[in-house]
Design a protein around this motif. Sequence first.
Motif, mmCIF file in Angstrom:
data_model
loop_
_atom_site.group_PDB
_atom_site.id
_atom_site.type_symbol
_atom_site.label_atom_id
_atom_site.label_comp_id
_atom_site.label_asym_id
_atom_site.label_seq_id
_atom_site.Cartn_x
_atom_site.Cartn_y
_atom_site.Cartn_z
ATOM 1 N N ALA A 1 6.509 15.603 -3.560
ATOM 2 C CA ALA A 1 7.665 15.621 -4.454
ATOM 3 C C ALA A 1 8.604 14.459 -4.147
ATOM 4 O O ALA A 1 9.093 13.775 -5.055
ATOM 5 C CB ALA A 1 8.395 16.956 -4.330
ATOM 6 N N GLY A 2 8.869 14.233 -2.855
ATOM 7 C CA GLY A 2 9.754 13.139 -2.472
ATOM 8 C C GLY A 2 9.226 11.781 -2.885
ATOM 9 O O GLY A 2 9.991 10.898 -3.306
ATOM 10 N N ALA A 3 7.906 11.589 -2.801
ATOM 11 C CA ALA A 3 7.310 10.319 -3.215
ATOM 12 C C ALA A 3 7.485 10.095 -4.713
ATOM 13 O O ALA A 3 7.778 8.977 -5.159
ATOM 14 C CB ALA A 3 5.837 10.281 -2.837
ATOM 15 N N ALA A 4 7.306 11.161 -5.507
ATOM 16 C CA ALA A 4 7.504 11.037 -6.956
ATOM 17 C C ALA A 4 8.967 10.736 -7.282
ATOM 18 O O ALA A 4 9.270 9.896 -8.155
ATOM 19 C CB ALA A 4 7.055 12.322 -7.656
ATOM 20 N N ILE A 5 9.885 11.398 -6.591
ATOM 21 C CA ILE A 5 11.311 11.144 -6.806
ATOM 22 C C ILE A 5 11.655 9.716 -6.421
ATOM 23 O O ILE A 5 12.349 8.997 -7.162
ATOM 24 C CB ILE A 5 12.151 12.142 -5.976
ATOM 25 C CG1 ILE A 5 11.936 13.576 -6.479
ATOM 26 C CG2 ILE A 5 13.639 11.784 -6.034
ATOM 27 C CD1 ILE A 5 12.321 14.642 -5.469
ATOM 28 N N ALA A 6 11.180 9.282 -5.251
ATOM 29 C CA ALA A 6 11.466 7.928 -4.791
ATOM 30 C C ALA A 6 10.901 6.885 -5.753
ATOM 31 O O ALA A 6 11.562 5.878 -6.061
ATOM 32 C CB ALA A 6 10.887 7.728 -3.386
ATOM 33 N N ALA A 7 9.682 7.113 -6.251
ATOM 34 C CA ALA A 7 9.067 6.154 -7.184
ATOM 35 C C ALA A 7 9.871 6.049 -8.474
ATOM 36 O O ALA A 7 10.021 4.953 -9.035
ATOM 37 C CB ALA A 7 7.633 6.581 -7.488
ATOM 38 N N SER A 8 10.401 7.172 -8.950
ATOM 39 C CA SER A 8 11.169 7.142 -10.198
ATOM 40 C C SER A 8 12.512 6.438 -10.027
ATOM 41 O O SER A 8 13.139 6.061 -11.021
ATOM 42 C CB SER A 8 11.396 8.570 -10.715
ATOM 43 O OG SER A 8 12.246 9.300 -9.855
ATOM 44 N N LEU A 9 12.956 6.259 -8.786
ATOM 45 C CA LEU A 9 14.245 5.624 -8.532
ATOM 46 C C LEU A 9 14.114 4.248 -7.887
ATOM 47 O O LEU A 9 15.098 3.682 -7.419
ATOM 48 C CB LEU A 9 15.098 6.528 -7.629
ATOM 49 C CG LEU A 9 15.544 7.852 -8.261
ATOM 50 C CD1 LEU A 9 16.167 8.763 -7.217
ATOM 51 C CD2 LEU A 9 16.509 7.611 -9.410
ATOM 52 N N CYS A 10 12.896 3.707 -7.847
ATOM 53 C CA CYS A 10 12.679 2.351 -7.325
ATOM 54 C C CYS A 10 12.976 1.315 -8.404
ATOM 55 O O CYS A 10 12.955 1.619 -9.599
ATOM 56 C CB CYS A 10 11.239 2.187 -6.848
ATOM 57 S SG CYS A 10 10.877 3.109 -5.352
ATOM 58 N N GLY A 11 13.184 0.090 -7.948
ATOM 59 C CA GLY A 11 13.490 -0.969 -8.898
ATOM 60 C C GLY A 11 12.465 -2.055 -8.989
ATOM 61 O O GLY A 11 12.688 -3.054 -9.687
ATOM 62 N N ASP A 12 11.330 -1.921 -8.279
ATOM 63 C CA ASP A 12 10.314 -2.976 -8.325
ATOM 64 C C ASP A 12 8.927 -2.367 -8.197
ATOM 65 O O ASP A 12 8.762 -1.248 -7.687
ATOM 66 C CB ASP A 12 10.547 -3.983 -7.196
ATOM 67 C CG ASP A 12 10.269 -3.381 -5.829
ATOM 68 O OD1 ASP A 12 9.200 -3.645 -5.262
ATOM 69 O OD2 ASP A 12 11.120 -2.604 -5.341
ATOM 70 N N LEU A 13 7.932 -3.100 -8.648
ATOM 71 C CA LEU A 13 6.560 -2.585 -8.700
ATOM 72 C C LEU A 13 5.947 -2.411 -7.315
ATOM 73 O O LEU A 13 5.111 -1.520 -7.121
ATOM 74 C CB LEU A 13 5.687 -3.534 -9.533
ATOM 75 C CG LEU A 13 5.522 -3.205 -11.016
ATOM 76 C CD1 LEU A 13 4.613 -4.225 -11.687
ATOM 77 C CD2 LEU A 13 4.952 -1.802 -11.207
ATOM 78 N N MET B 1 7.593 -9.816 2.935
ATOM 79 C CA MET B 1 6.561 -10.801 2.602
ATOM 80 C C MET B 1 7.009 -11.695 1.429
ATOM 81 O O MET B 1 6.274 -11.901 0.463
ATOM 82 C CB MET B 1 5.234 -10.111 2.267
ATOM 83 C CG MET B 1 4.640 -9.331 3.428
ATOM 84 S SD MET B 1 3.044 -8.590 3.037
ATOM 85 C CE MET B 1 3.522 -7.395 1.777
ATOM 86 N N ASP B 2 8.232 -12.186 1.538
ATOM 87 C CA ASP B 2 8.815 -13.073 0.525
ATOM 88 C C ASP B 2 8.977 -12.403 -0.841
ATOM 89 O O ASP B 2 9.126 -13.072 -1.857
ATOM 90 C CB ASP B 2 7.977 -14.355 0.365
ATOM 91 C CG ASP B 2 8.043 -15.230 1.606
ATOM 92 O OD1 ASP B 2 9.094 -15.211 2.277
ATOM 93 O OD2 ASP B 2 7.052 -15.907 1.905
ATOM 94 N N LEU B 3 8.937 -11.079 -0.855
ATOM 95 C CA LEU B 3 9.171 -10.333 -2.083
ATOM 96 C C LEU B 3 10.410 -9.456 -1.914
ATOM 97 O O LEU B 3 10.715 -9.006 -0.805
ATOM 98 C CB LEU B 3 7.965 -9.452 -2.421
ATOM 99 C CG LEU B 3 6.646 -10.171 -2.690
ATOM 100 C CD1 LEU B 3 5.522 -9.149 -2.841
ATOM 101 C CD2 LEU B 3 6.734 -11.038 -3.937
ATOM 102 N N THR B 4 11.107 -9.233 -3.002
ATOM 103 C CA THR B 4 12.305 -8.396 -2.963
ATOM 104 C C THR B 4 11.942 -6.964 -3.324
ATOM 105 O O THR B 4 11.454 -6.699 -4.424
ATOM 106 C CB THR B 4 13.375 -8.919 -3.944
ATOM 107 O OG1 THR B 4 13.727 -10.264 -3.583
ATOM 108 C CG2 THR B 4 14.622 -8.045 -3.887
ATOM 109 N N ALA B 5 12.168 -6.047 -2.389
ATOM 110 C CA ALA B 5 11.921 -4.623 -2.619
ATOM 111 C C ALA B 5 13.252 -3.940 -2.907
ATOM 112 O O ALA B 5 14.190 -4.022 -2.107
ATOM 113 C CB ALA B 5 11.253 -3.993 -1.403
ATOM 114 N N ILE B 6 13.336 -3.282 -4.059
ATOM 115 C CA ILE B 6 14.544 -2.555 -4.454
ATOM 116 C C ILE B 6 14.220 -1.069 -4.352
ATOM 117 O O ILE B 6 13.577 -0.495 -5.232
ATOM 118 C CB ILE B 6 14.978 -2.929 -5.884
ATOM 119 C CG1 ILE B 6 15.153 -4.433 -6.010
ATOM 120 C CG2 ILE B 6 16.267 -2.203 -6.260
ATOM 121 C CD1 ILE B 6 15.330 -4.913 -7.441
#
Length: 589
Positions: free
Chosen positions: A109-121, A62-67
């Motif tokens: 647990a996986g969601a918390a791990i993934a969130a801590s390693l994301c690069g965008d809001l 949606m025209d946003l960059t997801a990292i």
Amino acid sequence: MSFEFLTEVNPGFAVIFAGVLAYFLRVPVLRAIITIGGPIVGLIMLVSLSEFGVDHGVMRVMDLTAITYRVDSLSFIFALAFLIAATINSIYSLHNKDPLQDACALIYAGAAIAASLCGDLMTVFFFWELTAVSSVFLIWQTGTKAAYKAGMRYIAIQILSGVLLLFGAVYFLGNHGDLSLRAISLEEEGAWLIFLGFGIKAAFPFLHNWLQDAYPKATPTGAVVLSAFTTKLAVYMFARMFPGEHILIYIGAVMTIFPVFFAVVENDLRKVLAYSLNNQVGFMICAIGVANLDTEYGRYALNGAAAHAFAHIMYKGLLFMSMGAVMHRTGTTQASELGGLWRTMPLTALFCLVGAASISAFPLFSGFVAKSMTMSSVGHEGFVIVWCMLLFASAGVLEHSGIKIPYFAFFGHDSGKRPKEAPFNMLVAMGFSAFICIAVGFPGLGGARWLYSNLPYQTEALYYLDHYLWTWDHVITQFQLLVLAMLAFVLMKRFGLYPAEKPGVVLDFDWTYRRLGFGVATWAGDVWGRAGPAMANGWKQLGGRVHTYLTHAFSPEGILSKGGPSGSMAVWAALVLGLVIVVSIISAI
């Protein structure tokens, strides 16, 4: 076979995928392999295949960059702690015959791990909400009416946190032009929405009751899983986006103090641990507030928050595991119904004592190594009152978690219960956690150096380890504090001043909206039920009269349609013109 593609994949995805598989695998052995193997694969991906400072899994949505995957020194230590905890929790849960609980624990647990390693809001928001939706089943699986209601309150407050984060992200996008994670100021438009969204998950004062309400009502294994991720994910996000915000110093200081009083009088030992969790997160939040990254001690403070989060996940999980084992064998964690369990559960009692010593920051245990930098930073930066508050809170931790938990569960009066020792898988999990607590805290074993070398500011951390941590004045001061706190407990028990352990309800701030607020809403509903029809009838009569008047004046047969004196028409025209002029002047002001 090349595994280079794994460098592009967030380790949290491996854990989430394992959770989905665990739900559909009904063969216990295969499900056990998946539930333990998923976090181990994620751990290997993080430690061996991650590239610091490189954006991976970049997508346009949606025209946003997801990292979806970005590793740096801050996210690494939190993700590492989450993955170790997920592995230990999976071992602890092996006796379960509940695929839904196993699946939700891994997805959470996986969601918390993934969130801590994301690069965008935007990506953080997605996993932020996934932690809420997946974790609520760990409460509902208890199967009681109280757990169902607590779960509904839990999911409502967690979704509210996500909504605030989403609204704040919209402002963030307008301010910066993208959603890439970065430190921001509370003076920015919309920053307070993000701040409050994080604050709910961190269980800030007056926003904390979801924690004490839900965690004690979760399943024995569910409470262990819940203790590791939600609040520490919020701590990570504060460290990422709000380091050095001074308001966090005072919020954190208050968080360390108020749970002490509730925990001392609480009878449910899992609820005591929930209050203790609040207290420990307060130390981390306070450290983040001190963390002005342009100063040496500000960097010590951020290192202290990260080290404390890592150690806390291990020793708090160990304490919840010991109480989970007690609940599994006896069916209760009410202090008034326990005591003397060391006779038949000696290993569980021993592991509980290790967790108690660690959370109390005894030298030679992980809590001392982790909490030290925070205390030094707060004192050096001149926050004397806050430092005294943290010192008092440290003594309080010993009272309610270091002494009360093991004393009333395993020692104290003899309850007459003689349950079996905890299942083997529980003992193995507790053994792993206890080993980490000792290895990190005991000099010469290398654990402290390993932890400090993985902190966000490695150079400063290792310098602190070599020059400040094991000084005589530091160690002796801590021992003096602990000895005095133990003496206070002994004297209060001796003279009958320590609150008796008995069944009851400890009122907290949630009374204001669960009782007072509900009462006001009920009263307002009754008033409206009586006054509403009368008011509606009155408005109906007034509307009818106005309609009759307007029809009489403006209809084709009305007064204004009939020929009248030109003088009257001139008066009407003047009035309308004057009204237009007044409205124009007001709108131009």
